[in-house]
Design a protein around this motif. Structure first.
Motif, short mmCIF file in Angstrom:
data_model
loop_
_atom_site.label_atom_id
_atom_site.label_comp_id
_atom_site.label_asym_id
_atom_site.label_seq_id
_atom_site.Cartn_x
_atom_site.Cartn_y
_atom_site.Cartn_z
N TYR A 1 0.77 -1.26 0.11
CA TYR A 1 -0.18 -0.35 0.21
C TYR A 1 0.94 1.30 -0.04
CZ TYR A 1 -2.86 3.30 1.30
OH TYR A 1 -4.01 4.47 1.96
N VAL A 2 1.84 1.68 0.98
CA VAL A 2 2.75 2.73 1.18
C VAL A 2 3.95 2.10 -0.10
CG1 VAL A 2 4.28 3.89 2.61
CG2 VAL A 2 2.60 2.35 3.42
N LEU A 3 3.85 1.63 -0.88
CA LEU A 3 4.96 1.23 -1.61
C LEU A 3 4.23 1.57 -3.35
CD1 LEU A 3 7.91 0.41 -3.26
CD2 LEU A 3 6.51 -1.86 -3.21
N ARG A 4 3.42 1.50 -3.35
CA ARG A 4 2.28 1.46 -4.39
C ARG A 4 1.30 3.60 -4.46
NH1 ARG A 4 0.58 -1.41 -7.96
NH2 ARG A 4 0.55 -3.85 -7.58
N ALA B 1 -1.44 2.59 -9.43
CA ALA B 1 -1.59 0.88 -10.01
C ALA B 1 -0.26 -0.12 -11.02
CB ALA B 1 -3.24 1.00 -10.71
N ALA B 2 0.38 1.31 -10.95
CA ALA B 2 1.03 1.66 -12.43
C ALA B 2 1.84 -0.71 -11.84
CB ALA B 2 2.07 2.40 -12.65
N PRO C 1 16.11 9.97 -2.90
CA PRO C 1 14.48 10.73 -2.84
C PRO C 1 13.83 10.41 -2.22
CG PRO C 1 15.39 10.77 -4.88
CD PRO C 1 16.10 10.00 -4.92
N PRO C 2 12.68 11.26 -1.51
CA PRO C 2 11.71 9.98 -0.26
C PRO C 2 10.69 9.55 -1.45
CG PRO C 2 11.42 12.33 -0.51
CD PRO C 2 12.93 12.20 -1.12
N GLU C 3 10.31 8.51 -0.91
CA GLU C 3 8.59 7.57 -1.73
C GLU C 3 7.65 8.84 -2.03
OE1 GLU C 3 11.32 4.00 -1.45
OE2 GLU C 3 10.08 4.67 0.26
N ALA C 4 6.19 8.24 -2.39
CA ALA C 4 4.86 9.58 -2.43
C ALA C 4 4.72 9.93 -1.29
CB ALA C 4 4.36 8.97 -3.15
N SER D 1 6.15 -3.42 -8.10
CA SER D 1 5.05 -3.04 -7.12
C SER D 1 4.07 -4.39 -5.40
CB SER D 1 3.59 -2.09 -7.04
OG SER D 1 4.66 -1.43 -6.87
N ALA D 2 4.04 -5.34 -6.99
CA ALA D 2 3.77 -6.58 -6.51
C ALA D 2 3.95 -7.68 -5.65
CB ALA D 2 2.15 -7.17 -7.37
N PHE D 3 5.76 -7.61 -6.01
CA PHE D 3 6.89 -8.24 -6.25
C PHE D 3 6.48 -9.33 -4.20
CE2 PHE D 3 11.03 -10.38 -5.07
CZ PHE D 3 11.29 -11.77 -6.07
N ARG D 4 6.66 -10.11 -4.83
CA ARG D 4 6.62 -10.88 -3.18
C ARG D 4 7.30 -12.35 -3.11
NH1 ARG D 4 2.16 -15.19 -2.29
NH2 ARG D 4 1.97 -13.44 -0.27
N SER D 5 8.45 -12.94 -2.52
CA SER D 5 9.16 -13.86 -2.21
C SER D 5 8.71 -13.93 -0.86
CB SER D 5 10.91 -13.75 -2.89
OG SER D 5 10.85 -12.43 -1.70
#
Length: 612
Positions: A472-475, A479-480, A530-533, A589-593
């Motif tokens: 949520y924070v990363l995105r 939705a890209a 740089p800081p993220e959104a 953004s959706a990558f998980r491991s």
């Protein structure tokens, strides 16, 4: 003997028999010659009042002889000067009776005649005053006294005209009073109190009871407005004020009462706002809601209640914080905890769509996650220095310390390999790490232990982020496929495997991000980019991070509220975010491991969140 007879005769003309043993009427000629009132003149008030005059006013004259005239005249003058005009105003004879007594034995006594005229003038003035203040009984009595004493007095006709007007005015005021008692202050037309008062004022402009009645009912209307305000019925209070203003527009009391009601309303509003804000400060949102409901009924302006409503809304979702707020809480041992940023509540589509390039099956199905409450996330990964403070304070031994080894990057082979003696104190190649570097070589339980320590130190709930919170924070509302948009980065976004980066031995990435260079081979000091959104740093790269969730190979039955998906005893946990050694598709953004919960690596660290 002749004077005594004259005295008695005059007394008879004045309808008095006090002190007279014999009485007979004087001739008409003598009456005309002496100027004393004729019987017909003495009773010449309007026919309706003649009987009342003879019944209500009967002068009682002292019996004099010639030797007493001078002393009586002096006494009469003194009484006149003292305002003792007639017996009705004093226990003994007044100036009127004294002058009449003198005239009874000396009809042509000029001093007595002048004194009588002055006394009657004074009586008429007294009657006018009585008339103006509404004492019509006294005014009528004086009419009868003067009419009986000197019917031809030049001011008597005008006096009587004013008396008639005053009586008409009083009748109208009585009508107005009855209408007001029935509540007919301004309506209906032709039958309301205000119209009767206006007519009374037109008939007798200087009749004081008119203003007295106007004032009395005006005060009633004002007090009715005040009572409504005291009952917090400000709509009725305003209506009553409008009625009072229309009843008596010229009264300054209108604005005084309006100000009093406003001050009462403001004081209650401020008290309720203080009460509501104090409840929010204690997170007693039930009481805060009651105060808000109350103050919204009371407040004249919306600003204060709107601010309280906003505070309650924020407290319901963020505790005592607001979105985007940055804070660091004090620790019990002194100093500050990690710097946190408040993340706004909201919702997003978690996972990747079926047509996303490089998508993996474990990233689906996409599903909506709704955060009904905000949370705070550490702005950067936990640093070596922060973890060191925890270890020093608690004596904690990390998983890698207990195992005696961890995985590092081997410059010679270009691969990750285990090396003995490596733990949280070391960097990606096993050398001593600076305090501003992200802590590496930490297992899942190391992150949990650090978060639990922060909770004890601050009295608040710290933990690892859920997988949903991380994405949520990363995105940050996008939705890209990537946090920065679609395709490779066109600007400096984080520590990734840049095509332009190389190791100290000149090694380059085989999975490099085309056209990208960030200047680091291995992790960078936190906040180097740089800081993220949403105000965070290094979610995009630098170190992959532990989350709370147990590993599941799909999102079937995943929580919809953003909480961690945890099964007791699970051996694998979800690691999120790209690291300094990740390929471009791993920065999606959706990558998980999945990673063994006891595993440690030169690529994995963690950060914390705080519940609000």
């Amino acid at each position: 003997m002749m004077r005594l007879r004259s005295s008695c005769l005059v007394a008879v003309l004045l309808l008095s028999i006090a002190g007279c043993r014999q009485a007979e009427p004087p001739s008409a000629e003598r009456a005309r010659a002496t100027g004393t009132p004729k019987p017909s003149q003495a009773l010449s008030a309007p026919a309706s009042e003649t009987a009342q005059a003879s019944e209500d006013w009967r002068p009682v004259l002292p019996v004099l002889d010639a030797a007493q005239v001078a002393r009586t005249l002096r006494q009469a003058g003194q009484s006149l000067d003292a305002g003792l005009l007639e017996r009705g105003a004093s226990p003994g004879p007044g100036a009127l009776e004294l002058y009449l007594a003198v005239l009874a034995i000396e009809p042509q006594n000029s001093e007595a005649q002048e004194g009588l005229h002055a006394t009657l003038d004074a009586l008429l003035e007294r009657g006018r005053i009585a008339m103006r203040v509404g004492d019509l009984k006294q005014a009528g009595r004086i009419d009868r006294v003067v009419g009986s004493s000197q019917p031809e007095h030049s001011d008597l006709a005008g006096y009587r005209e004013h008396l008639v007007a005053a009586r008409k005015a009083q009748a109208l005021l009585d009508t107005a009073d009855r209408a007001a008692r029935q509540g007919h202050f301004l309506l209906p037309a032709g039958g309301n109190a205000q119209e009767s008062i206006r007519r009374a004022r037109a008939i007798a402009p200087d009749y004081a009871p008119t203003n007295a009645l106007l004032r009395r009912w005006h005060e009633f209307l004002l007090q009715r407005a005040w009572k409504a305000a005291g009952q917090e019925d400000y709509v009725s209070a305003q209506s009553r004020l409008v009625e009072a203003r229309r009843w008596w527009p010229e009264s300054s009391r209108n604005e005084v009462m309006a100000l009093r009601i406003l001050e009462l309303r403001q004081a209650l509003t401020e008290a309720l706002l203080d009460q509501g804000n104090a409840a929010v400060d204690k997170l007693d949102l039930e009481q805060a809601g009651k105060s808000l409901a109350h103050v919204r009924r009371v407040a004249a302006q919306k600003a204060g209640p709107d601010m309280l409503r906003q505070r309650i809304y924020l407290a319901r979702h963020y505790g005592l914080f607001v979105p985007e707020q940055i804070f660091a809480e004090g620790l019990a041992i002194g100093g500050k905890g990690p710097e946190m940023v408040v993340i706004a509540h909201g919702s997003f589509r978690m996972g990747s769509p079926d047509d996303e390039r490089a998508r993996q099956a474990v990233e689906g199905p996409q599903h909506r996650v709704i955060f009904t409450r905000g949370f705070a996330m550490a702005r950067n990964e936990t640093t070596v220095g922060q973890f060191r403070r925890f270890v020093v304070a608690t004596g904690y031994r990390s998983v890698a310390e207990r195992a005696g080894r961890s995985r590092v990057f081997d410059e010679k082979t270009g691969q990750m390999s285990e090396r003995d003696g490596v733990n949280w104190r070391h960097d990606h190649v096993g050398k001593s790490a600076a305090d501003d570097m992200p802590v590496l070589h930490v297992a899942f339980e190391d992150g949990v232990a650090y978060a639990d320590w922060l909770s004890r130190q601050t009295g608040q709930k710290y933990r690892l982020p859920s997988e949903a919170e991380f994405e949520y924070v990363l995105r940050a509302g996008s939705a890209a496929a990537y946090p920065w948009g679609e395709g490779g980065p066109k600007r400096l976004v984080g520590n990734l495997t840049g095509e332009g980066d190389q190791s100290s031995r000149g090694r380059r990435w085989g999975n490099a991000v085309s056209g990208y260079r960030d200047g680091f081979w291995g992790p960078a000091p936190v906040r180097s980019f740089p800081p993220e959104a949403y105000g965070s740093f290094d979610l995009i790269g630098n170190a992959a991070e532990w989350t709370l969730d147990c590993w599941h190979d799909s999102y079937q039955r995943a929580p919809m509220d953003g909480s961690g998906w945890v099964n007791p005893g699970c051996r694998q946990r979800v690691v999120r975010g790209a690291s300094w050694a990740s390929a471009l598709e791993q920065a999606r953004s959706a990558f998980r491991s999945a990673m063994d919960a006891h595993g440690t690596s030169a690529r994995t660290g963690f950060r914390v969140v705080r519940e609000l």
